[in-house]
Design an enzyme around this catalytic site. Structure first.
Site, PDB file in Angstrom:
ATOM      1  N   GLU A 165       0.651  -1.681  -0.410  1.00 27.81           N
ATOM      2  CA  GLU A 165      -0.160  -0.002   0.125  1.00 27.81           C
ATOM      3  C   GLU A 165       0.751   1.130   0.257  1.00 27.81           C
ATOM      4  O   GLU A 165       0.912   1.890   1.022  1.00 27.81           O
ATOM      5  CB  GLU A 165      -0.618   0.212   1.248  1.00 27.81           C
ATOM      6  CG  GLU A 165      -1.814  -1.113   0.942  1.00 27.81           C
ATOM      7  CD  GLU A 165      -2.750  -1.415   2.346  1.00 27.81           C
ATOM      8  OE1 GLU A 165      -2.525  -0.644   3.446  1.00 27.81           O
ATOM      9  OE2 GLU A 165      -3.650  -2.417   2.671  1.00 27.81           O
ATOM     10  N   GLU A 270      -6.544 -10.673  -1.308  1.00 25.37           N
ATOM     11  CA  GLU A 270      -7.074 -10.439   0.375  1.00 25.37           C
ATOM     12  C   GLU A 270      -8.065 -10.095   0.156  1.00 25.37           C
ATOM     13  O   GLU A 270      -9.072  -9.536   0.216  1.00 25.37           O
ATOM     14  CB  GLU A 270      -6.506  -8.693   1.031  1.00 25.37           C
ATOM     15  CG  GLU A 270      -5.001  -9.018   1.388  1.00 25.37           C
ATOM     16  CD  GLU A 270      -4.411  -7.446   1.971  1.00 25.37           C
ATOM     17  OE1 GLU A 270      -6.209  -6.911   2.392  1.00 25.37           O
ATOM     18  OE2 GLU A 270      -3.750  -7.252   2.052  1.00 25.37           O
TER      19      GLU A 270
HETATM   20  O1  G3I Z   1      -3.621  -7.409  19.108  1.00 26.89           O
HETATM   21  C1  G3I Z   1      -4.597  -6.506  19.222  1.00 26.89           C
HETATM   22  C2  G3I Z   1      -4.143  -7.034  20.851  1.00 26.89           C
HETATM   23  O2  G3I Z   1      -3.932  -6.882  21.957  1.00 26.89           O
HETATM   24  C3  G3I Z   1      -5.907  -5.380  20.900  1.00 26.89           C
HETATM   25  O3  G3I Z   1      -6.735  -5.488  22.520  1.00 26.89           O
HETATM   26  C4  G3I Z   1      -6.922  -5.358  20.356  1.00 26.89           C
HETATM   27  C5  G3I Z   1      -7.640  -4.061  20.632  1.00 26.89           C
HETATM   28  O4  G3I Z   1      -7.643  -3.402  19.815  1.00 26.89           O
HETATM   29  O5  G3I Z   1      -5.999  -4.935  18.738  1.00 26.89           O
HETATM   30  C6  G3I Z   1      -5.228  -6.114  18.507  1.00 26.89           C
HETATM   31  O6  G3I Z   1      -4.925  -5.817  17.696  1.00 26.89           O
HETATM   32  C7  G3I Z   1      -5.691  -5.296  16.319  1.00 26.89           C
HETATM   33  C8  G3I Z   1      -4.919  -6.693  15.226  1.00 26.89           C
HETATM   34  O7  G3I Z   1      -5.783  -6.367  14.212  1.00 26.89           O
HETATM   35  C9  G3I Z   1      -4.866  -7.878  15.794  1.00 26.89           C
HETATM   36  O8  G3I Z   1      -6.259  -8.709  15.609  1.00 26.89           O
HETATM   37  C10 G3I Z   1      -5.738  -4.417  15.618  1.00 26.89           C
HETATM   38  O9  G3I Z   1      -6.369  -3.497  16.423  1.00 26.89           O
HETATM   39  C11 G3I Z   1      -6.193  -4.571  14.472  1.00 26.89           C
HETATM   40  O10 G3I Z   1      -6.379  -2.657  13.859  1.00 26.89           O
HETATM   41  C12 G3I Z   1      -6.063  -5.296  13.204  1.00 26.89           C
HETATM   42  O11 G3I Z   1      -6.696  -4.740  12.636  1.00 26.89           O
HETATM   43  C13 G3I Z   1      -6.518  -5.356  11.490  1.00 26.89           C
HETATM   44  C14 G3I Z   1      -5.919  -4.246  10.140  1.00 26.89           C
HETATM   45  O12 G3I Z   1      -5.217  -5.243   9.028  1.00 26.89           O
HETATM   46  C15 G3I Z   1      -4.660  -3.439  11.047  1.00 26.89           C
HETATM   47  O13 G3I Z   1      -3.532  -3.168   9.933  1.00 26.89           O
HETATM   48  C16 G3I Z   1      -6.791  -6.952  10.732  1.00 26.89           C
HETATM   49  O14 G3I Z   1      -6.863  -7.869  11.220  1.00 26.89           O
HETATM   50  C17 G3I Z   1      -6.436  -6.579   9.226  1.00 26.89           C
HETATM   51  O15 G3I Z   1      -7.401  -7.943   8.111  1.00 26.89           O
HETATM   52  C18 G3I Z   1      -6.170  -6.002   8.335  1.00 26.89           C
HETATM   53  O16 G3I Z   1      -5.221  -6.599   6.980  1.00 26.89           O
HETATM   54  C19 G3I Z   1      -5.510  -5.827   6.268  1.00 26.89           C
HETATM   55  C20 G3I Z   1      -4.012  -6.014   5.223  1.00 26.89           C
HETATM   56  O17 G3I Z   1      -2.422  -6.288   6.347  1.00 26.89           O
HETATM   57  C21 G3I Z   1      -3.115  -4.986   4.160  1.00 26.89           C
HETATM   58  N1  G3I Z   1      -3.858  -4.664   3.520  1.00 26.89           N
HETATM   59  C22 G3I Z   1      -5.729  -4.165   3.899  1.00 26.89           C
HETATM   60  C23 G3I Z   1      -6.269  -4.996   4.785  1.00 26.89           C
HETATM   61  C24 G3I Z   1      -7.442  -4.784   5.622  1.00 26.89           C
HETATM   62  O18 G3I Z   1      -7.828  -3.632   6.774  1.00 26.89           O
END
Ligand code: G3I
Length: 378
Positions: A165, A270
Site C-alpha cells: 500500500e 485479500e
Molecule cells: O492484537 C491487539 C490486541 O492486543 C488488542 O487488545 C486489540 C484492541 O483493539 O487490538 C489487537 O490488534 C488488532 C489486530 O488487528 C489483531 O487483531 C488491531 O487493533 C486491529 O487494527 C488489527 O486489524 C487488522 C488490520 O489489518 C490492521 O491494519 C486486521 O485484522 C487485518 O485484517 C487488516 O489487514 C489489512 C492488510 O494487512 C493490508 N490490506 C488491508 C487489510 C484490511 O485492512
C-alpha cells in the site's frame, strides 16, 4: 471383577470415546461440521493456488473442525497480522519470531505455502516508529527489518509482500514515513534488500484499488522502475476488497492484462465482497478510514436475505469465471479470512456490524457462493 461389571466398563468406555470423537468432529460450540465433499484447492488445483488469511487462534489449532476445513480447502495462507512490523519487531532491534514460527510450523504440518505479509507498510508499525524524525533511524529500521526478517524465513515461506500500500488513489506515492525520510526510491531499495536476503522467495508488491485506472498506472510505473534498476519483482497483488454487486470487472480484467504484460504474476491477495452499505461513496481498504455506527448501516444482524445471498454468489461466480479465463497469468487467489465471523469487515469501516463477505458462514458451512465458485472450475 464379575462379567456384568466388565461389560458395563466396556460400554461406558465406548460411549465416552464416541462422544469425544463426535465433539471433535463438531468442534464443540461450532455446530455442525462443514460439508467435507468439495474442496476449493482441489477444484482449482491446475489453475492457481487458493488461499486464506489466518491468525493465531486458527494456527494454534484450538478447534479441530477449523483445522480440517483449512487444510481441506486451502493450499496457501497469509498471516493476517502476525508477520507485520508491530508484531515481529516489538522493540527497537528486538524481534519476536514466536508467532511467525508457529505459522511456519502449521504450514509445514498441512503442506501449505505461506505468503508472508508484509515487510514494509506504513501501518501496524512498531510503536517506537511513531514520531520518529531522523532519517538515520528510519533507514536503520528499514534495512535491518527487511534483512533480518526476510533472511530468517527464506526457504520457509513461499513469497513476501515486500511493500504494501505505497500508492495514493491517483497513483502518486503515499507520503509515508518511508517516503518522507528515504525518498521515492525506497520501494526499489526494499526489493533490492529483500532479493539479497531472500533469494529463494517470491517478491511481490501488494495494494488495494490498483485495478482502477490511475492507481493501476502508478503500479505499472513502479514495476517498470524496479525492473529498470535490475531488481527482482515476481508479482503484483491486487487485494480485492470489493462490494457484492459492484465488482469492477472491466478494470480487473485490464489490470490482469497490463500487469502480466510486465512479465510478473498477478495475485488476488485479500479477496472479500462486502454486502453492507458503504458509509461513503468510495471503496477503500485504508485502515485509517473509519466511520460512525448507524443502524441503517447494519441491516442484516439477524441473517442474510436470500436475495442478497444470491447477489454475493453471482458476483463471486463472475469473478472466478474471469480468473479462470486468465488462469495462465494468475498465481493465487487468497480470501481474507476463512469464515464470515472472522472477517475484518465486521469492524471496518464501521465497528460492530454483521457482514457476510466470505464463502463460509459463521457455522463454517459453505454458502451458495462456495458452490457457485466451485462450478466455475468444472
Ligand atoms: O492484537 C491487539 C490486541 O492486543 C488488542 O487488545 C486489540 C484492541 O483493539 O487490538 C489487537 O490488534 C488488532 C489486530 O488487528 C489483531 O487483531 C488491531 O487493533 C486491529 O487494527 C488489527 O486489524 C487488522 C488490520 O489489518 C490492521 O491494519 C486486521 O485484522 C487485518 O485484517 C487488516 O489487514 C489489512 C492488510 O494487512 C493490508 N490490506 C488491508 C487489510 C484490511 O485492512
Amino acid at each position: 471383577m464379575n462379567n456384568r461389571y466388565k461389560i458395563a466398563i466396556v460400554i461406558v468406555t465406548f460411549l465416552v470415546s464416541f462422544s469425544c470423537r463426535l465433539q471433535a468432529q463438531t468442534g464443540n460450540s461450532r455446530g455442525p461440521a462443514y460439508d467435507p465433499v468439495q474442496s476449493l484447492k482441489e477444484a482449482f488445483r491446475d489453475d492457481f493456488l487458493i488461499g486464506t488469511a489466518l491468525n493465531m487462534s486458527q494456527v494454534e489449532e484450538r478447534d479441530p473442525v477449523v483445522s480440517a476445513l483449512i487444510s481441506k480447502q486451502f493450499s496457501t495462507f497469509t498471516p493476517e497480522n502476525n508477520m507485520k512490523g508491530a508484531l515481529i519487531q516489538p522493540g527497537w532491534d528486538r524481534y519476536n519470531f514466536e508467532q511467525a514460527d508457529e505459522m511456519v510450523r502449521f504450514a509445514a504440518k498441512y503442506n501449505m505455502k505461506i505468503n508472508a505479509h508484509c515487510l514494509i507498510w506504513h501501518s501496524q508499525l512498531p510503536s517506537f516508529m511513531a514520531g520518529m524524525q531522523d532519517a538515520d533511524s528510519v533507514r536503520h529500521y528499514f534495512t535491518d527489518h527487511i534483512t533480518t526478517v526476510a533472511s530468517r524465513y527464506d526457504g520457509k515461506v513461499y513469497s513476501w509482500d515486500v511493500v504494501n500500500e505505497a500508492l495514493n488513489e491517483d497513483g502518486t506515492m503515499r507520503k509515508s514515513i518511508f517516503e518522507r525520510y528515504l525518498g521515492d526510491d525506497y520501494i526499489v531499495e526494499a526489493f533490492r534488500l529483500a532479493q539479497k536476503a531472500a533469494p529463494h522467495t517470491q517478491l511481490y508488491y501488494n495494494d488495494y484499488n490498483i485495478e482502477h485506472e490511475k492507481k493501476r498506472e502508478g503500479v505499472v510505473a513502479l514495476v517498470k522502475k524496479i525492473q529498470a534498476a535490475g531488481v527482482r519483482i515476481d508479482g503484483v497483488g491486487i487485494q480485492g476488497h470489493w462490494t457484492a454487486g459492484h465488482v469492477p470487472f472491466q478494470d480487473i480484467e485490464k489490470s490482469i492484462l497490463e500487469f502480466s504484460a510486465l512479465g510478473v504474476k498477478v495475485m488476488f491477495t485479500e479477496l472479500d465482497l462486502s454486502v453492507l452499505p458503504s458509509p461513503r461513496n468510495h471503496n477503500t481498504a485504508d485502515v485509517g478510514d473509519k466511520a460512525d455506527y448507524a443502524e441503517t448501516l447494519n441491516p442484516y444482524v439477524k441473517g442474510l436475505p436470500d436475495s442478497v445471498q444470491n447477489v454475493l454468489a453471482d458476483s463471486y461466480a463472475q469473478l472466478f469465471r474471469l480468473f479462470m479465463k486468465y488462469r495462465d497469468k494468475i498465481g493465487r487467489v487468497t480470501f481474507w479470512g476463512v469464515d464470515d465471523g472472522q472477517s475484518w469487515l465486521n469492524g471496518f469501516p464501521v465497528r460492530g456490524r454483521t457482514n457476510y463477505p466470505l464463502l463460509f458462514d459463521r457455522q463454517l458451512k459453505p454458502k451458495p457462493a462456495f458452490y457457485k465458485v466451485i462450478e466455475t472450475a468444472m
